[in-house]
Design a protein around this motif. Structure first.
Motif, PDB file in Angstrom:
ATOM      1  N   ALA A   8       0.799  -1.235   0.000  1.00  0.00           N
ATOM      2  CA  ALA A   8       0.000   0.000   0.000  1.00  0.00           C
ATOM      3  C   ALA A   8       0.826   1.277   0.000  1.00  0.00           C
ATOM      4  O   ALA A   8       0.279   2.357   0.182  1.00  0.00           O
ATOM      5  N   GLN A   9       2.124   1.178  -0.211  1.00  0.00           N
ATOM      6  CA  GLN A   9       2.970   2.367  -0.303  1.00  0.00           C
ATOM      7  C   GLN A   9       2.879   2.946  -1.716  1.00  0.00           C
ATOM      8  O   GLN A   9       2.539   2.235  -2.670  1.00  0.00           O
ATOM      9  N   PRO A  10       3.201   4.235  -1.902  1.00  0.00           N
ATOM     10  CA  PRO A  10       3.181   4.828  -3.254  1.00  0.00           C
ATOM     11  C   PRO A  10       4.181   4.129  -4.179  1.00  0.00           C
ATOM     12  O   PRO A  10       5.224   3.642  -3.732  1.00  0.00           O
ATOM     13  N   VAL A  11       3.833   4.061  -5.468  1.00  0.00           N
ATOM     14  CA  VAL A  11       4.730   3.480  -6.472  1.00  0.00           C
ATOM     15  C   VAL A  11       5.267   4.590  -7.374  1.00  0.00           C
ATOM     16  O   VAL A  11       4.685   5.667  -7.469  1.00  0.00           O
ATOM     17  N   SER A  12       6.374   4.290  -8.033  1.00  0.00           N
ATOM     18  CA  SER A  12       6.992   5.213  -8.981  1.00  0.00           C
ATOM     19  C   SER A  12       7.109   4.526 -10.329  1.00  0.00           C
ATOM     20  O   SER A  12       7.302   3.307 -10.399  1.00  0.00           O
ATOM     21  N   LEU A  13       7.030   5.299 -11.389  1.00  0.00           N
ATOM     22  CA  LEU A  13       7.219   4.754 -12.737  1.00  0.00           C
ATOM     23  C   LEU A  13       8.703   4.812 -13.050  1.00  0.00           C
ATOM     24  O   LEU A  13       9.265   5.889 -13.248  1.00  0.00           O
ATOM     25  N   LEU A  14       9.353   3.640 -13.084  1.00  0.00           N
ATOM     26  CA  LEU A  14      10.799   3.531 -13.272  1.00  0.00           C
ATOM     27  C   LEU A  14      11.113   2.411 -14.256  1.00  0.00           C
ATOM     28  O   LEU A  14      10.302   1.520 -14.472  1.00  0.00           O
ATOM     29  N   PRO A  17      16.385  -2.169 -13.194  1.00  0.00           N
ATOM     30  CA  PRO A  17      17.737  -2.409 -13.717  1.00  0.00           C
ATOM     31  C   PRO A  17      17.828  -3.543 -14.748  1.00  0.00           C
ATOM     32  O   PRO A  17      18.626  -3.475 -15.670  1.00  0.00           O
ATOM     33  N   ASP A  18      17.009  -4.581 -14.609  1.00  0.00           N
ATOM     34  CA  ASP A  18      17.079  -5.721 -15.531  1.00  0.00           C
ATOM     35  C   ASP A  18      15.968  -5.680 -16.575  1.00  0.00           C
ATOM     36  O   ASP A  18      15.580  -6.703 -17.119  1.00  0.00           O
ATOM     37  N   ASP A  19      15.460  -4.485 -16.907  1.00  0.00           N
ATOM     38  CA  ASP A  19      14.338  -4.337 -17.825  1.00  0.00           C
ATOM     39  C   ASP A  19      14.637  -3.201 -18.798  1.00  0.00           C
ATOM     40  O   ASP A  19      15.650  -2.501 -18.663  1.00  0.00           O
ATOM     41  N   ASN A  20      13.772  -3.029 -19.781  1.00  0.00           N
ATOM     42  CA  ASN A  20      13.942  -1.937 -20.739  1.00  0.00           C
ATOM     43  C   ASN A  20      12.672  -1.110 -20.906  1.00  0.00           C
ATOM     44  O   ASN A  20      12.572  -0.304 -21.817  1.00  0.00           O
ATOM     45  N   ARG A  21      11.694  -1.331 -20.040  1.00  0.00           N
ATOM     46  CA  ARG A  21      10.421  -0.607 -20.107  1.00  0.00           C
ATOM     47  C   ARG A  21      10.104  -0.002 -18.752  1.00  0.00           C
ATOM     48  O   ARG A  21      10.400  -0.593 -17.713  1.00  0.00           O
ATOM     49  N   PRO A  22       9.428   1.133 -18.767  1.00  0.00           N
ATOM     50  CA  PRO A  22       8.974   1.699 -17.489  1.00  0.00           C
ATOM     51  C   PRO A  22       7.920   0.791 -16.853  1.00  0.00           C
ATOM     52  O   PRO A  22       7.038   0.273 -17.538  1.00  0.00           O
ATOM     53  N   ARG A  23       8.059   0.572 -15.559  1.00  0.00           N
ATOM     54  CA  ARG A  23       7.132  -0.251 -14.788  1.00  0.00           C
ATOM     55  C   ARG A  23       6.801   0.512 -13.497  1.00  0.00           C
ATOM     56  O   ARG A  23       7.589   1.315 -13.025  1.00  0.00           O
ATOM     57  N   HIS A  33       5.375  -4.037 -10.548  1.00  0.00           N
ATOM     58  CA  HIS A  33       4.010  -4.333 -10.991  1.00  0.00           C
ATOM     59  C   HIS A  33       3.979  -4.344 -12.523  1.00  0.00           C
ATOM     60  O   HIS A  33       4.028  -3.288 -13.148  1.00  0.00           O
ATOM     61  N   TYR A  34       3.924  -5.547 -13.082  1.00  0.00           N
ATOM     62  CA  TYR A  34       3.865  -5.707 -14.535  1.00  0.00           C
ATOM     63  C   TYR A  34       2.419  -5.561 -14.986  1.00  0.00           C
ATOM     64  O   TYR A  34       1.509  -6.088 -14.357  1.00  0.00           O
ATOM     65  N   GLN A  35       2.207  -4.841 -16.061  1.00  0.00           N
ATOM     66  CA  GLN A  35       0.885  -4.706 -16.638  1.00  0.00           C
ATOM     67  C   GLN A  35       0.928  -5.303 -18.034  1.00  0.00           C
ATOM     68  O   GLN A  35       1.776  -4.928 -18.847  1.00  0.00           O
TER      69      GLN A  35
END
Length: 191
Positions: A8-14, A17-23, A33-35
């Protein structure tokens, strides 16, 4: 997404490190959180009698596209297969019992984060009725389909391909084939 479903803490769009898309990432607990696209699954219920082939369509009782015609289809649920989803949606929206056949169309609709899949199906009887999401359910021959009142491009594309295959099979023989297509958001025309 504003808050982590784990803590329930706030999330950030980042970009992790092991990805190439904002999550959406929770910096408090580390959850990423993958969508992913939603699956829309349905059928093309066919009734073939007296030399005429008809497809069962549903007139929508819900938004979007209230009052427009569609094939029986809807969002796939967790814990079901695609063919189970197609049969469930056909029963829920059209009250129709079908024998499901092979996958007929697979349409990517990236601008709304969806993939639409339609299976060929044979109606087992004419005991069908509108479900809560349908105003009415009706059989249509190809010439009777209200093309200008079809709810979604994926349904229009599927029906056109279906009748093209059906007409080819009746005149030349052969079999149905799988139809795939990417339906991108139309570009705005500047005047």
């Amino acid at each position: 997404m504003k808050f982590c479903s784990e803590c329930a803490q706030p999330v950030s769009l980042l970009i992790p490190p092991d990805d190439n898309r904002p999550r959406f990432v929770c910096e408090h607990c580390g959850t990423i959180h993958y969508q992913n696209p939603k699956m829309v699954i349905g059928s093309i219920p066919l009734w073939d009698a007296d030399g005429e082939s008809r497809v069962l369509l549903c007139r929508r009782a819900i938004e979007p596209r209230y009052g427009y015609w569609t094939l029986p289809a809807g969002f796939m649920e967790n814990d079901e297969t695609t063919d189970e989803a197609a049969m469930r949606e056909t029963m829920e929206e059209a009250g129709a019992r079908v024998e499901l056949h092979e996958l007929f169309s697979l349409l990517n609709v990236p601008h709304v984060h969806q993939v639409h899949m339609f299976y060929r199906a044979t109606l087992l009887d004419l005991d069908y009725s509108a479900g809560v999401e349908s105003l009415e359910v009706r059989l249509f021959s190809e010439s009777e389909i209200p093309w200008n009142e079809i709810a979604f491009p994926t349904v229009s594309h599927t029906l056109k391909q279906f009748f093209a295959d059906l007409n080819r099979i009746k005149s030349e023989g052969g079999c149905y084939r799988l139809h795939t297509r990417d339906l991108r958001k139309p570009m705005r025309q500047d005047t």
